[in-house]
Design a protein around this motif. Structure first.
Motif, PDB file in Angstrom:
ATOM      1  N   UNK A 210     -48.213  20.158  27.184  1.00  0.00           N
ATOM      2  CA  UNK A 210     -47.633  21.500  27.295  1.00  0.00           C
ATOM      3  C   UNK A 210     -47.202  21.850  28.722  1.00  0.00           C
ATOM      4  N   UNK A 211     -47.560  21.014  29.687  1.00  0.00           N
ATOM      5  CA  UNK A 211     -47.149  21.245  31.076  1.00  0.00           C
ATOM      6  C   UNK A 211     -45.739  20.721  31.320  1.00  0.00           C
ATOM      7  N   UNK A 212     -44.975  21.457  32.098  1.00  0.00           N
ATOM      8  CA  UNK A 212     -43.661  20.986  32.513  1.00  0.00           C
ATOM      9  C   UNK A 212     -43.807  19.788  33.451  1.00  0.00           C
ATOM     10  N   UNK A 213     -42.766  18.958  33.574  1.00  0.00           N
ATOM     11  CA  UNK A 213     -42.823  17.852  34.545  1.00  0.00           C
ATOM     12  C   UNK A 213     -43.123  18.381  35.946  1.00  0.00           C
ATOM     13  N   UNK A 214     -44.068  17.773  36.609  1.00  0.00           N
ATOM     14  CA  UNK A 214     -44.476  18.251  37.930  1.00  0.00           C
ATOM     15  C   UNK A 214     -45.323  19.497  37.893  1.00  0.00           C
ATOM     16  N   UNK A 215     -45.711  19.931  36.682  1.00  0.00           N
ATOM     17  CA  UNK A 215     -46.491  21.155  36.532  1.00  0.00           C
ATOM     18  C   UNK A 215     -47.864  21.052  37.168  1.00  0.00           C
ATOM     19  N   UNK A 216     -48.452  22.206  37.421  1.00  0.00           N
ATOM     20  CA  UNK A 216     -49.707  22.314  38.166  1.00  0.00           C
ATOM     21  C   UNK A 216     -50.902  22.409  37.230  1.00  0.00           C
ATOM     22  N   UNK A 217     -51.898  21.582  37.481  1.00  0.00           N
ATOM     23  CA  UNK A 217     -53.194  21.672  36.808  1.00  0.00           C
ATOM     24  C   UNK A 217     -54.211  22.186  37.813  1.00  0.00           C
ATOM     25  N   UNK A 218     -54.903  23.267  37.453  1.00  0.00           N
ATOM     26  CA  UNK A 218     -56.015  23.778  38.263  1.00  0.00           C
ATOM     27  C   UNK A 218     -57.268  23.614  37.414  1.00  0.00           C
TER      28      UNK A 218
ATOM     29  N   UNK B  32     -54.002  16.850  44.482  1.00  0.00           N
ATOM     30  CA  UNK B  32     -53.448  17.238  45.783  1.00  0.00           C
ATOM     31  C   UNK B  32     -54.404  18.098  46.616  1.00  0.00           C
ATOM     32  N   UNK B  33     -55.420  18.678  45.981  1.00  0.00           N
ATOM     33  CA  UNK B  33     -56.421  19.423  46.754  1.00  0.00           C
ATOM     34  C   UNK B  33     -57.731  19.441  45.984  1.00  0.00           C
ATOM     35  N   UNK B  34     -58.813  19.211  46.726  1.00  0.00           N
ATOM     36  CA  UNK B  34     -60.150  19.272  46.138  1.00  0.00           C
ATOM     37  C   UNK B  34     -61.091  19.891  47.161  1.00  0.00           C
ATOM     38  N   UNK B  35     -61.971  20.759  46.691  1.00  0.00           N
ATOM     39  CA  UNK B  35     -62.936  21.401  47.570  1.00  0.00           C
ATOM     40  C   UNK B  35     -64.209  21.648  46.787  1.00  0.00           C
ATOM     41  N   UNK B  36     -65.354  21.351  47.393  1.00  0.00           N
ATOM     42  CA  UNK B  36     -66.643  21.595  46.738  1.00  0.00           C
ATOM     43  C   UNK B  36     -67.146  22.972  47.155  1.00  0.00           C
ATOM     44  N   UNK B  37     -67.371  23.836  46.168  1.00  0.00           N
ATOM     45  CA  UNK B  37     -67.847  25.195  46.402  1.00  0.00           C
ATOM     46  C   UNK B  37     -69.324  25.293  46.045  1.00  0.00           C
TER      47      UNK B  37
ATOM     48  N   UNK C   9     -73.206  22.594  42.267  1.00  0.00           N
ATOM     49  CA  UNK C   9     -72.006  22.326  43.060  1.00  0.00           C
ATOM     50  C   UNK C   9     -70.763  22.381  42.177  1.00  0.00           C
ATOM     51  N   UNK C  10     -69.738  23.058  42.650  1.00  0.00           N
ATOM     52  CA  UNK C  10     -68.540  23.317  41.868  1.00  0.00           C
ATOM     53  C   UNK C  10     -67.340  22.668  42.548  1.00  0.00           C
ATOM     54  N   UNK C  11     -66.670  21.773  41.841  1.00  0.00           N
ATOM     55  CA  UNK C  11     -65.511  21.084  42.389  1.00  0.00           C
ATOM     56  C   UNK C  11     -64.258  21.876  42.035  1.00  0.00           C
ATOM     57  N   UNK C  12     -63.599  22.449  43.046  1.00  0.00           N
ATOM     58  CA  UNK C  12     -62.301  23.080  42.817  1.00  0.00           C
ATOM     59  C   UNK C  12     -61.239  21.994  43.005  1.00  0.00           C
ATOM     60  N   UNK C  13     -60.363  21.840  42.011  1.00  0.00           N
ATOM     61  CA  UNK C  13     -59.383  20.742  42.042  1.00  0.00           C
ATOM     62  C   UNK C  13     -58.027  21.213  41.562  1.00  0.00           C
ATOM     63  N   UNK C  14     -56.986  20.818  42.298  1.00  0.00           N
ATOM     64  CA  UNK C  14     -55.594  21.038  41.912  1.00  0.00           C
ATOM     65  C   UNK C  14     -54.893  19.697  41.806  1.00  0.00           C
TER      66      UNK C  14
END
Length: 205
Positions: A129-137, A186-191, A196-201
């Motif tokens: 359902x994501x467009x090409x190059x679409x963003x996953x958070x 493209x981005x990951x951060x542990x909160x 522990x919570x992995x924020x990922x894009x």
């Protein structure tokens, strides 16, 4: 193997209280990070919205939010809130989304992939359902950080109340999992949160 649905239906009335009690700061940081990559032209799908905390908080940054969950009682609780006009709530199975191909600019799935029996099927459905190059958070709790003794104790306690964690990734394992299933991280951060919570894009490729 269960899918936690009975647990989440029972838990819907306590969901917001528990988030505010254990993970409020982490959720606020997640929304801030999302605000940096979402924009007013985007049509966004949220999978596993729960009671709509993320959907309602991010609505002001985007054109439209379709917020979904497989738990009818979670969706019922979400609809009782002050819901922005550009947010719609509906019941959906993350592994068999009903939306047309390539219809969303971004998909948010927050703190859910680790509790799904088949997270690969969910990512396949999301990619469709994501467009090409679409963003996953896709933030998710990282039980792989815990010592084996702590993880086993937590697992036993959670199972007693009907909750199952199917995947226990470290941040590195989680990144590899997302990339193996058709995305470029493209981005990951542990909160810091209850766990522990992995924020990922990531972007669809």
């Amino acid at each position: 193997m269960g899918d936690n649905k009975k647990f989440w239906n029972r838990y819907s009335g306590l969901y917001d209280f528990e988030i505010n009690r254990f993970s409020k700061k982490a959720y606020e940081e997640m929304v801030h990070l999302m605000s940096e990559v979402l924009n007013a032209d985007m049509r966004v799908l949220e999978v596993a919205t729960g009671t709509g905390l993320i959907a309602i908080s991010t609505a002001k940054f985007v054109r439209q939010v379709e917020a979904t969950d497989f738990s009818p009682k979670m969706i019922k609780a979400a609809k009782k809130k002050m819901v922005p006009e550009n947010v719609t709530f509906s019941i959906e199975d993350a592994t068999a989304l009903s939306f047309v191909n390539e219809s969303f600019d971004a998909v948010i799935i927050s703190n859910a992939l680790h509790i799904m029996p088949d997270p690969v099927a969910a990512l396949v459905s999301i990619r469709r359902v994501l467009k090409p190059g679409g963003l996953l958070i896709a933030p998710t709790f990282s039980h792989g950080h815990l010592k084996n003794s702590d993880r086993n104790l937590n697992t036993k306690i959670l199972r007693l109340i009907g909750f199952e964690t199917f995947s226990k990734w470290t941040p590195e394992e989680y990144t590899r999992f997302i990339e193996k299933n058709g995305f470029s991280v493209r981005r990951q951060k542990v909160l810091s949160a209850a766990f522990p919570l992995i924020y990922l894009e990531a972007t669809k490729h």
